[in-house]
Scaffold this motif. Structure first.
Motif, PDB file in Angstrom:
ATOM      1  N   LEU A 163       0.831  -1.210   0.000  1.00  0.00           N
ATOM      2  CA  LEU A 163       0.000   0.000   0.000  1.00  0.00           C
ATOM      3  C   LEU A 163       0.865   1.259   0.000  1.00  0.00           C
ATOM      4  CD1 LEU A 163      -2.865  -1.098   2.402  1.00  0.00           C
ATOM      5  CD2 LEU A 163      -3.127  -0.436  -0.004  1.00  0.00           C
ATOM      6  N   ALA A 164       2.049   1.163   0.614  1.00  0.00           N
ATOM      7  CA  ALA A 164       2.938   2.325   0.670  1.00  0.00           C
ATOM      8  C   ALA A 164       3.527   2.671  -0.695  1.00  0.00           C
ATOM      9  CB  ALA A 164       4.055   2.072   1.687  1.00  0.00           C
ATOM     10  N   THR A 165       3.339   1.793  -1.680  1.00  0.00           N
ATOM     11  CA  THR A 165       3.811   2.099  -3.042  1.00  0.00           C
ATOM     12  C   THR A 165       2.659   2.560  -3.938  1.00  0.00           C
ATOM     13  OG1 THR A 165       3.362  -0.119  -3.911  1.00  0.00           O
ATOM     14  CG2 THR A 165       5.526   0.236  -2.891  1.00  0.00           C
ATOM     15  N   GLN A 166       1.481   2.671  -3.378  1.00  0.00           N
ATOM     16  CA  GLN A 166       0.291   2.934  -4.184  1.00  0.00           C
ATOM     17  C   GLN A 166      -0.038   4.442  -4.220  1.00  0.00           C
ATOM     18  OE1 GLN A 166      -1.302   0.330  -6.098  1.00  0.00           O
ATOM     19  NE2 GLN A 166       0.817  -0.182  -5.570  1.00  0.00           N
ATOM     20  N   PRO A 167      -1.004   4.850  -5.053  1.00  0.00           N
ATOM     21  CA  PRO A 167      -1.339   6.274  -5.158  1.00  0.00           C
ATOM     22  C   PRO A 167      -2.058   6.767  -3.907  1.00  0.00           C
ATOM     23  CG  PRO A 167      -2.698   4.961  -6.646  1.00  0.00           C
ATOM     24  CD  PRO A 167      -1.743   4.022  -6.026  1.00  0.00           C
ATOM     25  N   THR A 168      -1.274   7.229  -2.959  1.00  0.00           N
ATOM     26  CA  THR A 168      -1.767   7.526  -1.612  1.00  0.00           C
ATOM     27  C   THR A 168      -2.923   8.537  -1.611  1.00  0.00           C
ATOM     28  OG1 THR A 168       0.501   7.163  -0.910  1.00  0.00           O
ATOM     29  CG2 THR A 168      -0.992   8.135   0.717  1.00  0.00           C
ATOM     30  N   GLN A 169      -2.795   9.553  -2.439  1.00  0.00           N
ATOM     31  CA  GLN A 169      -3.879  10.562  -2.461  1.00  0.00           C
ATOM     32  C   GLN A 169      -5.180   9.948  -2.969  1.00  0.00           C
ATOM     33  OE1 GLN A 169      -3.810  14.558  -3.152  1.00  0.00           O
ATOM     34  NE2 GLN A 169      -1.632  14.678  -3.695  1.00  0.00           N
ATOM     35  N   GLY A 170      -5.072   9.128  -3.986  1.00  0.00           N
ATOM     36  CA  GLY A 170      -6.267   8.455  -4.505  1.00  0.00           C
ATOM     37  C   GLY A 170      -6.900   7.573  -3.435  1.00  0.00           C
ATOM     38  N   LEU A 171      -6.061   6.881  -2.678  1.00  0.00           N
ATOM     39  CA  LEU A 171      -6.588   6.013  -1.614  1.00  0.00           C
ATOM     40  C   LEU A 171      -7.280   6.849  -0.535  1.00  0.00           C
ATOM     41  CD1 LEU A 171      -3.685   3.409  -1.129  1.00  0.00           C
ATOM     42  CD2 LEU A 171      -5.574   3.354  -2.753  1.00  0.00           C
ATOM     43  N   ALA A 172      -6.708   8.010  -0.242  1.00  0.00           N
ATOM     44  CA  ALA A 172      -7.314   8.883   0.775  1.00  0.00           C
ATOM     45  C   ALA A 172      -8.676   9.392   0.284  1.00  0.00           C
ATOM     46  CB  ALA A 172      -6.375  10.043   1.097  1.00  0.00           C
ATOM     47  N   LEU A 173      -8.740   9.733  -0.983  1.00  0.00           N
ATOM     48  CA  LEU A 173     -10.014  10.209  -1.545  1.00  0.00           C
ATOM     49  C   LEU A 173     -11.054   9.088  -1.515  1.00  0.00           C
ATOM     50  CD1 LEU A 173      -8.465  12.217  -4.505  1.00  0.00           C
ATOM     51  CD2 LEU A 173      -9.649  13.211  -2.529  1.00  0.00           C
ATOM     52  N   MET A 174     -10.572   7.862  -1.732  1.00  0.00           N
ATOM     53  CA  MET A 174     -11.469   6.703  -1.655  1.00  0.00           C
ATOM     54  C   MET A 174     -12.058   6.566  -0.248  1.00  0.00           C
ATOM     55  SD  MET A 174     -10.103   3.124  -3.108  1.00  0.00           S
ATOM     56  CE  MET A 174      -9.221   3.574  -4.584  1.00  0.00           C
ATOM     57  N   LYS A 175     -11.198   6.788   0.758  1.00  0.00           N
ATOM     58  CA  LYS A 175     -11.688   6.729   2.140  1.00  0.00           C
ATOM     59  C   LYS A 175     -12.790   7.762   2.353  1.00  0.00           C
ATOM     60  CE  LYS A 175      -8.745   6.254   5.577  1.00  0.00           C
ATOM     61  NZ  LYS A 175      -7.591   6.012   6.503  1.00  0.00           N
ATOM     62  N   ASP A 176     -12.613   8.944   1.751  1.00  0.00           N
ATOM     63  CA  ASP A 176     -13.646   9.988   1.873  1.00  0.00           C
ATOM     64  C   ASP A 176     -14.973   9.485   1.315  1.00  0.00           C
ATOM     65  OD1 ASP A 176     -11.730  11.682   2.883  1.00  0.00           O
ATOM     66  OD2 ASP A 176     -11.353  12.684   0.960  1.00  0.00           O
ATOM     67  N   ALA A 177     -14.903   8.804   0.166  1.00  0.00           N
ATOM     68  CA  ALA A 177     -16.131   8.315  -0.469  1.00  0.00           C
ATOM     69  C   ALA A 177     -16.819   7.299   0.438  1.00  0.00           C
ATOM     70  CB  ALA A 177     -15.805   7.693  -1.821  1.00  0.00           C
ATOM     71  N   PHE A 178     -16.037   6.385   1.009  1.00  0.00           N
ATOM     72  CA  PHE A 178     -16.638   5.372   1.886  1.00  0.00           C
ATOM     73  C   PHE A 178     -17.213   5.994   3.152  1.00  0.00           C
ATOM     74  CE2 PHE A 178     -14.522   2.230  -0.742  1.00  0.00           C
ATOM     75  CZ  PHE A 178     -15.512   1.264  -0.783  1.00  0.00           C
ATOM     76  N   ASP A 179     -16.515   6.967   3.713  1.00  0.00           N
ATOM     77  CA  ASP A 179     -16.997   7.579   4.954  1.00  0.00           C
ATOM     78  C   ASP A 179     -18.307   8.323   4.729  1.00  0.00           C
ATOM     79  OD1 ASP A 179     -15.049   6.534   6.491  1.00  0.00           O
ATOM     80  OD2 ASP A 179     -13.782   8.316   6.530  1.00  0.00           O
ATOM     81  N   ALA A 180     -18.464   8.923   3.561  1.00  0.00           N
ATOM     82  CA  ALA A 180     -19.676   9.717   3.307  1.00  0.00           C
ATOM     83  C   ALA A 180     -20.846   8.830   2.895  1.00  0.00           C
ATOM     84  CB  ALA A 180     -19.395  10.741   2.212  1.00  0.00           C
ATOM     85  N   SER A 181     -20.552   7.660   2.334  1.00  0.00           N
ATOM     86  CA  SER A 181     -21.587   6.831   1.724  1.00  0.00           C
ATOM     87  C   SER A 181     -22.786   6.503   2.618  1.00  0.00           C
ATOM     88  CB  SER A 181     -20.938   5.550   1.189  1.00  0.00           C
ATOM     89  OG  SER A 181     -21.899   4.644   0.754  1.00  0.00           O
ATOM     90  N   PRO A 182     -22.584   6.087   3.882  1.00  0.00           N
ATOM     91  CA  PRO A 182     -23.759   5.678   4.668  1.00  0.00           C
ATOM     92  C   PRO A 182     -24.785   6.785   4.864  1.00  0.00           C
ATOM     93  CG  PRO A 182     -21.715   5.075   5.806  1.00  0.00           C
ATOM     94  CD  PRO A 182     -21.327   5.909   4.629  1.00  0.00           C
ATOM     95  N   GLY A 183     -24.355   8.033   4.874  1.00  0.00           N
ATOM     96  CA  GLY A 183     -25.301   9.126   5.127  1.00  0.00           C
ATOM     97  C   GLY A 183     -25.818   9.780   3.866  1.00  0.00           C
ATOM     98  N   ASN A 184     -25.362   9.320   2.712  1.00  0.00           N
ATOM     99  CA  ASN A 184     -25.706  10.003   1.459  1.00  0.00           C
ATOM    100  C   ASN A 184     -26.790   9.291   0.663  1.00  0.00           C
ATOM    101  OD1 ASN A 184     -24.198  12.320   1.405  1.00  0.00           O
ATOM    102  ND2 ASN A 184     -22.539  11.489   0.167  1.00  0.00           N
ATOM    103  N   SER A 185     -27.551  10.074  -0.087  1.00  0.00           N
ATOM    104  CA  SER A 185     -28.423   9.503  -1.126  1.00  0.00           C
ATOM    105  C   SER A 185     -27.533   9.152  -2.315  1.00  0.00           C
ATOM    106  CB  SER A 185     -29.455  10.546  -1.548  1.00  0.00           C
ATOM    107  OG  SER A 185     -28.784  11.623  -2.184  1.00  0.00           O
ATOM    108  N   LEU A 186     -28.074   8.393  -3.252  1.00  0.00           N
ATOM    109  CA  LEU A 186     -27.303   8.074  -4.460  1.00  0.00           C
ATOM    110  C   LEU A 186     -26.904   9.359  -5.178  1.00  0.00           C
ATOM    111  CD1 LEU A 186     -26.089   6.205  -6.604  1.00  0.00           C
ATOM    112  CD2 LEU A 186     -28.363   6.043  -7.645  1.00  0.00           C
ATOM    113  N   ASP A 187     -27.844  10.321  -5.254  1.00  0.00           N
ATOM    114  CA  ASP A 187     -27.518  11.581  -5.938  1.00  0.00           C
ATOM    115  C   ASP A 187     -26.337  12.283  -5.272  1.00  0.00           C
ATOM    116  OD1 ASP A 187     -29.170  11.658  -8.093  1.00  0.00           O
ATOM    117  OD2 ASP A 187     -30.850  12.564  -6.999  1.00  0.00           O
TER     118      ASP A 187
END
Ligand code: LHQ
Length: 256
Positions: free
Chosen positions: A195-219
């Protein structure tokens, strides 16, 4: 009570009060907070959390809690220590792996579930032990558990406080994988190094998407994905990933 090991490009954090199954007291909380702040500021690109000895973490150190004339304010303890800990883990802009080497009880289980990827030793167990002492699951447990395994299983685990073997935890989707005890740390370290060789910023943005998902509508989530993808598309690592693909060579991501 905390061991910190800065490896090549990632950091290993070991809860180290093995005689108490790494139960958390104020000192350990302080050191853990400092370690996570260091990991956030440092240029390491992944964090691995594990426990020393035969347990991962037995939650709050019950011996450290003196009962005086007044009932204790456990809310204050959550406010001061546990809630900031869970927020620190979730907010870290790098992937956090948890290697659950043995029993994870009470808040110890919640800490594992707050991490991005959980590996567990085959002999490990998860116990929602709060009911055994008259408490309510905390440290995000009532958020993470029903989302991971559904309301029926989460409720029963919490109301009954029965130990859940690692294999069942993996079958139910509570954790990523079970690993033979002897292979746990090698597997977890290989994953951290990868993981330390991977696109760290992209992974962080992915975490943002997962964290927001439970409270969000699909839109809302579609809008968020648009914004996150816009940000990812502007990173040097995206450019490198596409170049490497086109040139049929391995990508050399810098984490930028
Ligand atoms: C411990 C502990 C421990 C101290 C094992 N404390 N010594 C947040 C805010 C504020 C307050 C309250 O709580 C919270 C959140 C929470 O986390 S509440 C939940 C607190 N944790 C628990 O209730 C779990 C208590 N521990 C256990 O039930 C068992 O130890 C488990 C099931 C984890 C493991 O059982 P065994 O494998 O049989 O080990 P053991 O019980 O023999 O423990 C080994 C030693 O570790 C033993 O000490 P000893 O001197 O007898 O060898 C335990 O007393 C000690 N220990 N957990 N949380």
């Amino acid at each position: 009570p905390l061991l910190l090991d800065r490896r090549d490009a990632w950091m290993e954090v070991t809860l180290n009060r093995p005689e108490r199954l790494n139960a958390l007291d104020a000192t350990l909380h302080g050191e853990l907070a400092a370690a996570l702040d260091m990991a956030a500021a440092d240029d390491c690109r992944a964090v691995l959390i594990t426990g020393a000895g035969r347990g991962f973490c037995a939650g709050q150190d019950l011996a450290a809690r003196a009962f005086g004339d007044q009932p204790p304010d456990l809310g204050a303890s959550l406010e001061a220590h546990y809630n900031p800990l869970i927020r620190r883990i979730r907010a870290l802009r790098k992937p956090v792996i948890c290697a659950v080497n043995g029993v994870a009880a009470g808040a110890g289980a919640s800490i594992a579930l707050a991490c991005d990827i959980v590996l567990a030793a085959r002999s490990a167990k998860f116990i929602q032990s709060f009911a055994r002492i008259g408490l309510v699951p905390d440290s995000g447990g009532t958020f993470f558990l029903p989302r991971l395994i559904g309301d029926a299983r989460a409720r029963a685990l919490m109301l009954l406080a029965e130990p859940l073997p690692a294999e069942t935890a993996a079958e139910w989707g509570l954790i990523w994988k079970v690993v033979d005890d002897a292979a746990l740390m090698d597997t977890a370290r290989t994953m951290a190094a990868h993981l330390a060789t991977q696109p760290t910023q992209g992974l962080a943005l992915m975490k943002d998407a997962f964290d927001a998902s439970p409270g969000n509508s699909l839109d809302d989530q579609l809008d968020l994905e648009r914004d996150l993808q816009r940000a990812a598309g502007r990173t040097p690592d995206y450019r490198e990933g596409v170049s490497a693909f086109m040139e049929k060579r391995p990508a050399r991501f810098t984490g930028q």
